[in-house]
Design an enzyme around this catalytic site. Structure first.
Site, PDB file in Angstrom:
ATOM      1  CB  SER A   1      12.447   4.251  -2.850  1.00  0.00           C
ATOM      2  OG  SER A   1      12.152   3.953  -4.194  1.00  0.00           O
TER       3      SER A   1
ATOM      4  CG  HIS B   1      16.126   6.486  -3.634  1.00  0.00           C
ATOM      5  ND1 HIS B   1      17.491   6.717  -3.631  1.00  0.00           N
ATOM      6  CD2 HIS B   1      15.944   5.334  -4.314  1.00  0.00           C
ATOM      7  CE1 HIS B   1      18.104   5.725  -4.281  1.00  0.00           C
ATOM      8  NE2 HIS B   1      17.181   4.879  -4.708  1.00  0.00           N
TER       9      HIS B   1
ATOM     10  CG  ASP C   1      14.687   3.344  -6.938  1.00  0.00           C
ATOM     11  OD1 ASP C   1      15.930   3.349  -6.862  1.00  0.00           O
ATOM     12  OD2 ASP C   1      13.954   3.193  -5.941  1.00  0.00           O
TER      13      ASP C   1
ATOM     14  CG  MET D   1      14.519   0.389 -12.217  1.00  0.00           C
ATOM     15  SD  MET D   1      13.554  -0.905 -11.437  1.00  0.00           S
ATOM     16  CE  MET D   1      13.870  -0.542  -9.712  1.00  0.00           C
TER      17      MET D   1
ATOM     18  CG  HIS E   1      19.494   4.178  -7.728  1.00  0.00           C
ATOM     19  ND1 HIS E   1      19.029   3.103  -6.986  1.00  0.00           N
ATOM     20  CD2 HIS E   1      20.588   3.718  -8.389  1.00  0.00           C
ATOM     21  CE1 HIS E   1      19.798   2.055  -7.205  1.00  0.00           C
ATOM     22  NE2 HIS E   1      20.742   2.396  -8.055  1.00  0.00           N
TER      23      HIS E   1
ATOM     24  CG  MET F   1      19.194   0.891 -10.830  1.00  0.00           C
ATOM     25  SD  MET F   1      17.840   0.310  -9.787  1.00  0.00           S
ATOM     26  CE  MET F   1      16.988   1.840  -9.496  1.00  0.00           C
TER      27      MET F   1
ATOM     28  CG  MET G   1      22.866  -1.216  -5.402  1.00  0.00           C
ATOM     29  SD  MET G   1      21.467  -0.111  -5.093  1.00  0.00           S
ATOM     30  CE  MET G   1      20.091  -1.255  -5.046  1.00  0.00           C
TER      31      MET G   1
ATOM     32  CG  ASP H   1      18.497   1.668  -2.847  1.00  0.00           C
ATOM     33  OD1 ASP H   1      17.428   1.329  -2.322  1.00  0.00           O
ATOM     34  OD2 ASP H   1      18.602   2.065  -4.026  1.00  0.00           O
TER      35      ASP H   1
HETATM   36  C1  DX5 Z   1      15.921  -1.377  -5.955  1.00  0.00           C
HETATM   37  C2  DX5 Z   1      15.832   0.112  -5.780  1.00  0.00           C
HETATM   38  C3  DX5 Z   1      15.482   0.517  -4.401  1.00  0.00           C
HETATM   39  C4  DX5 Z   1      14.103   0.093  -3.967  1.00  0.00           C
HETATM   40  C5  DX5 Z   1      14.151  -0.120  -2.499  1.00  0.00           C
HETATM   41  O1  DX5 Z   1      16.379  -1.657  -7.213  1.00  0.00           O
HETATM   42  O2  DX5 Z   1      17.065   0.729  -6.088  1.00  0.00           O
HETATM   43  O3  DX5 Z   1      15.660   1.908  -4.196  1.00  0.00           O
HETATM   44  O4  DX5 Z   1      13.109   1.039  -4.259  1.00  0.00           O
HETATM   45  O5  DX5 Z   1      12.980  -0.741  -2.128  1.00  0.00           O
HETATM   46  P1  DX5 Z   1      12.863  -1.497  -0.741  1.00  0.00           P
HETATM   47  O6  DX5 Z   1      13.159  -0.501   0.342  1.00  0.00           O
HETATM   48  O7  DX5 Z   1      11.458  -1.982  -0.759  1.00  0.00           O
HETATM   49  O8  DX5 Z   1      13.875  -2.613  -0.755  1.00  0.00           O
HETATM   50 ZN    ZN Z   2      17.349   2.905  -5.452  1.00  0.00          ZN
END
Ligand code: DX5
Ligand code: ZN
Length: 214
Positions: free
Chosen positions: A6, A31, A33, A35, A64, A66, A135, A173
């Protein structure tokens, strides 16, 4: 094992350098992320970052989302370089429609489940999706602790996939390291996401190689 580091934990001042490192590493996917500060209590980044990453690698961009109302932005994510788009079950009132919309652009469709959402929630759509993202932390932040109940959840979704005879990929994840990665791999996961474990390590590229060996 598919390894999808990620970029949330990368150095954003050196995103080009870090993307190139991932590109030349054994990582299968990258990956991404996204948000929105509404679905999750944090804001990360949007299209310009995705486009920048896309310019420096031809690896699969595993996006991904969110975010609430993902339908509004699917086309923009495809245009910015997404190859897989995963939306949250909890953020979609018309999940089947969202899945069809993603697929209409010729990219792969995934659905993510928060830790509290049972895998049975996907019973009626599992045959329509390419990927399930389990998750293993509550989404919103990198660097959280792996929730152990995830392991049995992976087994349950694996059973559902077998029962429905589909080829859906199981991705996990959150809080993934060599130990938790091995646990979910044994339970039937096909892909793992790792953020802080990769980027906080001394040699991220070597850490990716070690995850690949799981
Ligand atoms: C969390 C994200 C993850 C995050 C994982 O909301 O969806 O993808 O980047 O990070 P680590 O591996 O540090 O838990
Ligand atoms: Zn993620």
């Amino acid at each position: 094992m598919i390894v999808s580091p990620s970029i949330l934990s990368c150095d954003f001042g050196n995103i080009e350098r870090d993307t190139k490192m991932l590109h030349s590493s054994e990582a299968d996917w990258l990956h991404i992320d996204v948000m929105d500060g509404v679905f999750v209590p944090n804001i990360s980044f949007g299209f310009p970052i995705l486009k920048n990453v896309d310019q420096h690698t031809d690896k699969i961009l595993d996006v991904h989302l969110m975010i609430v109302n993902p339908d509004k932005y699917i086309k923009d994510f495809v245009d910015s370089g997404a190859d897989i788009i995963t939306v949250h079950y909890e953020a979609c009132s018309h999940l089947h429609r969202t899945i069809q919309l993603i697929k209409s652009f010729g990219v792969k469709a995934g659905v993510a489940l928060n830790p509290h959402t049972p895998v049975t929630a996907l019973e009626e759509v599992i045959q329509d999706i390419d990927l399930v993202l389990i998750m293993s932390v509550n989404p919103g932040f990198g660097g959280q602790k792996f929730i152990p109940a995830t392991v049995s959840k992976v087994k349950k979704i694996k059973d559902l996939i077998k029962q429905k005879n589909t080829s859906t990929i199981i991705e996990v994840d959150g809080g993934v390291n060599l130990e938790t990665g091995a646990q979910v791999c044994q339970a039937g996961a096909d892909a793992i996401v790792a953020g802080s474990f990769v980027f906080k390590s001394e040699d991220p590229s070597e850490t990716i190689s070690n995850l690949k060996k799981l």
